[in-house]
Design a protein around this motif. Structure first.
Motif, PDB file in Angstrom:
ATOM      1  N   ILE A   1       0.857  -1.190   0.000  1.00  0.00           N
ATOM      2  CA  ILE A   1       0.000   0.000   0.000  1.00  0.00           C
ATOM      3  C   ILE A   1       0.888   1.233   0.000  1.00  0.00           C
ATOM      4  N   GLU A   2       0.530   2.227  -0.810  1.00  0.00           N
ATOM      5  CA  GLU A   2       1.265   3.481  -0.882  1.00  0.00           C
ATOM      6  C   GLU A   2       0.273   4.627  -0.703  1.00  0.00           C
ATOM      7  N   GLY A   3       0.804   5.836  -0.544  1.00  0.00           N
ATOM      8  CA  GLY A   3      -0.061   7.008  -0.605  1.00  0.00           C
ATOM      9  C   GLY A   3      -0.013   7.906   0.599  1.00  0.00           C
TER      10      GLY A   3
ATOM     11  N   HIS B   1      -0.149  -6.652   7.817  1.00  0.00           N
ATOM     12  CA  HIS B   1       0.937  -6.207   6.941  1.00  0.00           C
ATOM     13  C   HIS B   1       2.272  -6.716   7.474  1.00  0.00           C
ATOM     14  N   GLU B   2       3.308  -6.486   6.699  1.00  0.00           N
ATOM     15  CA  GLU B   2       4.668  -6.897   7.076  1.00  0.00           C
ATOM     16  C   GLU B   2       5.532  -5.700   7.453  1.00  0.00           C
ATOM     17  N   GLY B   3       4.905  -4.588   7.796  1.00  0.00           N
ATOM     18  CA  GLY B   3       5.652  -3.400   8.204  1.00  0.00           C
ATOM     19  C   GLY B   3       5.949  -2.478   7.037  1.00  0.00           C
ATOM     20  N   PRO B   4       6.593  -1.349   7.310  1.00  0.00           N
ATOM     21  CA  PRO B   4       6.897  -0.391   6.240  1.00  0.00           C
ATOM     22  C   PRO B   4       7.835  -0.978   5.192  1.00  0.00           C
ATOM     23  N   ARG B   5       7.763  -0.430   3.990  1.00  0.00           N
ATOM     24  CA  ARG B   5       8.692  -0.782   2.941  1.00  0.00           C
ATOM     25  C   ARG B   5      10.107  -0.350   3.337  1.00  0.00           C
ATOM     26  N   PRO B   6      11.145  -0.858   2.672  1.00  0.00           N
ATOM     27  CA  PRO B   6      12.525  -0.534   3.062  1.00  0.00           C
ATOM     28  C   PRO B   6      12.809   0.961   3.071  1.00  0.00           C
TER      29      PRO B   6
ATOM     30  N   ALA C   1       1.871  -1.831  14.851  1.00  0.00           N
ATOM     31  CA  ALA C   1       0.419  -1.690  14.991  1.00  0.00           C
ATOM     32  C   ALA C   1      -0.288  -2.188  13.739  1.00  0.00           C
ATOM     33  N   ASP C   2      -1.484  -2.743  13.927  1.00  0.00           N
ATOM     34  CA  ASP C   2      -2.309  -3.117  12.781  1.00  0.00           C
ATOM     35  C   ASP C   2      -2.851  -1.862  12.114  1.00  0.00           C
TER      36      ASP C   2
END
Length: 393
Positions: A233-235, A320-325, A249-250
């Motif tokens: 997910i982006e934005g 989710h698996e957390g923030p992108r790199p 956090a979820d």
């Protein structure tokens, strides 16, 4: 190697923070040399300008400063000295009139950074040395790799403005944290996309925007647009939640924020006959496309009871698996710890060396807060550096 004893004021880094520090120093009468590792100055500013160059946010000061979270009290004096009004004056002083959008975000009318940057570089009045990459300290000097081989510069006063660790291909790779020799809070992604593996049925919805939704994570709330991507997910609507999402956090999504849960349940209670649930959601709630797909992806099998389904629609948990790199993040959290700096942003362990911008340990959401704080901290550091050593930093 060049000794550089004649350098009065050295600025390392030619992004927005470095350029404003150089301008403040030059205006105070200091002779300024700016070094930049990349072939051109302001590369991250130019990249940000491709999406409109959000300069600042027009809103009451207390609301504005609260966007900086735990660093708000630290940054407040700097933002009072150089805040939204000053950011607007800075742009207009460079011949770039601005306008304020419906959300309070302020943009140059040209909607790009290149004319502003050209005018700024012409106005600063500093020597600019490109492809000079700082590689660490050499005693009381600064060692560089340059097109002409290694060099060491020694200056009477220095401002470091090397950025954080996001978008390393544009120059901010955070390598300086390994040799700066003061406490540094570990870098982490800020304003980052969220990683998630989608099932095959989501393929046709990837790239689709989700508008008019409300998101929460760890007590933080955001309402805005997101985009489903192959990576997750982006934005901009997601970015204010990064601190909580980074901590595990979820993500909870309200797919119909303008409808109370009770009203959603009432509409779902309408007889549907032989209509499929997918069509029932579309007809009764207007829930279709990417929103309906996200609901099925994250909550399948959907509950049959209208009340339970309404609760799911209004508080959909998106695991989710957390923030992108960090290399994909718009900005970073972490940096030089507040305790390592004087009130004037001088390194306590390096007299005469100041730091500004994303090198410092603060973070903020997009929306004009990032650029304004970079300018504010650099103006503050430059002002104090200009008086060094006659006035302690």
């Amino acid at each position: 190697m060049e000794n550089g004893q004649d350098i009065d004021a050295l600025v390392i880094g030619a992004g927005p923070a470095g350029l404003i520090a150089a301008e403040v120093l030059a205006r105070a009468g200091r002779r300024v040399t700016v070094t930049e590792a990349m072939p051109t100055a302001g590369r991250k500013l130019l990249m940000a300008g491709k999406s409109g160059l959000n300069i600042t946010k027009a809103e009451p000061f207390e609301t504005f400063v609260s966007a900086y979270g735990a660093a708000a009290d630290w940054l407040a004096p700097m933002l009072r000295a150089f805040g939204p009004d000053e950011a607007v004056a800075w742009a207009e002083g460079l011949g770039q009139p601005v306008f304020t959008g419906s959300t309070g975000r302020v943009f140059p009318e040209a909607m790009k950074a290149s004319p502003l940057l050209r005018a700024w570089l012409a106005r600063i009045g500093a020597e600019l040395r490109l492809r000079w990459r700082w590689t660490g300290f050499d005693g009381d000097g600064f060692a560089f790799t340059t097109p002409d081989g290694p060099r060491v510069l020694r200056a009477r006063v220095t401002v470091l403005a090397l950025g954080g660790a996001s978008w390393p291909r544009l120059g901010s790779d955070g390598a300086w944290a390994g040799w700066i020799g003061v406490p540094v809070t570990a870098f982490a992604p800020a304003n980052a996309g969220l990683a998630r593996d989608w099932s095959a049925h989501m393929a046709r919805h990837l790239g689709a925007p989700l508008k008019n939704i409300r998101m929460t994570a760890g007590g933080i709330e955001s309402r805005g647009e997101i985009v489903l991507s192959a990576k997750g997910i982006e934005g901009g609507g997601l970015y204010p939640l990064t601190p909580a999402l980074r901590d595990g956090a979820d993500l909870t999504v309200d797919l119909l924020p303008d409808l109370p849960e009770a009203e959603v349940a009432v509409r779902l209670s309408r007889p549907r006959g032989k209509t499929t649930l997918t069509n029932h959601l579309r007809k009764t709630l207007g829930l279709d496309g990417a929103r309906a797909a996200l609901l099925q992806e994250c909550a399948r099998p959907l509950p049959d009871a209208p009340d339970a389904l309404a609760r799911t629609i209004k508080s959909l948990t998106v695991r989710h698996e957390g923030p992108r790199p960090i290399a994909e993040a718009i900005s970073t959290a972490g940096g030089i710890a507040r305790a390592a700096l004087t009130d004037g942003l001088m390194l306590k362990d390096r007299p005469g060396v100041f730091a500004a911008g994303e090198m410092l340990d603060w973070e903020a959401p997009t929306g004009g807060y990032l650029l304004t704080a970079c300018l504010a901290t650099a103006s503050w550091a430059g002002t104090h550096a200009a008086r060094w050593p006659e006035v302690p930093g």
